[in-house]
Motif scaffolding. Sequence first.
Motif, PDB file in Angstrom:
ATOM      1  N   GLU A  48      32.391-111.730 -14.886  1.00  0.00           N
ATOM      2  CA  GLU A  48      31.870-110.397 -15.185  1.00  0.00           C
ATOM      3  C   GLU A  48      32.444-109.347 -14.234  1.00  0.00           C
ATOM      4  O   GLU A  48      32.545-108.178 -14.589  1.00  0.00           O
ATOM      5  CB  GLU A  48      30.344-110.398 -15.111  1.00  0.00           C
ATOM      6  N   LEU A 103      29.398-106.588 -22.366  1.00  0.00           N
ATOM      7  CA  LEU A 103      28.573-106.089 -21.266  1.00  0.00           C
ATOM      8  C   LEU A 103      27.447-105.224 -21.816  1.00  0.00           C
ATOM      9  O   LEU A 103      27.626-104.547 -22.840  1.00  0.00           O
ATOM     10  CB  LEU A 103      29.411-105.247 -20.297  1.00  0.00           C
ATOM     11  N   GLN A 163      33.643-105.682 -15.354  1.00  0.00           N
ATOM     12  CA  GLN A 163      33.132-104.431 -14.780  1.00  0.00           C
ATOM     13  C   GLN A 163      34.294-103.554 -14.295  1.00  0.00           C
ATOM     14  O   GLN A 163      34.242-102.330 -14.413  1.00  0.00           O
ATOM     15  CB  GLN A 163      32.165-104.719 -13.624  1.00  0.00           C
TER      16      GLN A 163
END
Length: 119
Positions: free
Chosen positions: A73, A110, A77
């Motif tokens: 992740e 996300l 990001q």
Amino acid sequence: MELNQICDEFSATGQISPADLQQIAAAGFKTIVDNRPDGEAPDQPSSADMEAAAHKLGLGFAYIPIIPGQLSEHEAQELRQVMATMQAPVLGYCRSGARTAALWQLYSNLPADPPKLGS
């Protein structure tokens, strides 16, 4: 160079070189995202060389290296930041384009609003 257009704002491809950037800019791309760790192969250009060549053509550049099998992740990001602050359309690349496509998939999953600190 084979492009995988994932959406209007993002495409993925395999390894590119500084010599490819003129054609990439002419195709309308505004930002390049390098997902290949430096030194992965002896014949690949460094991220610094790619960034310098991209900037000479007025292209944005981001380096988000993904070690094979270690996409997280965190990289998604980082791509979120690129997509929020740099011009589209964006062309991401790695050795074959597969890690870049996987990064887009993780990014697109996300949550819309990142969690607030302290939540």
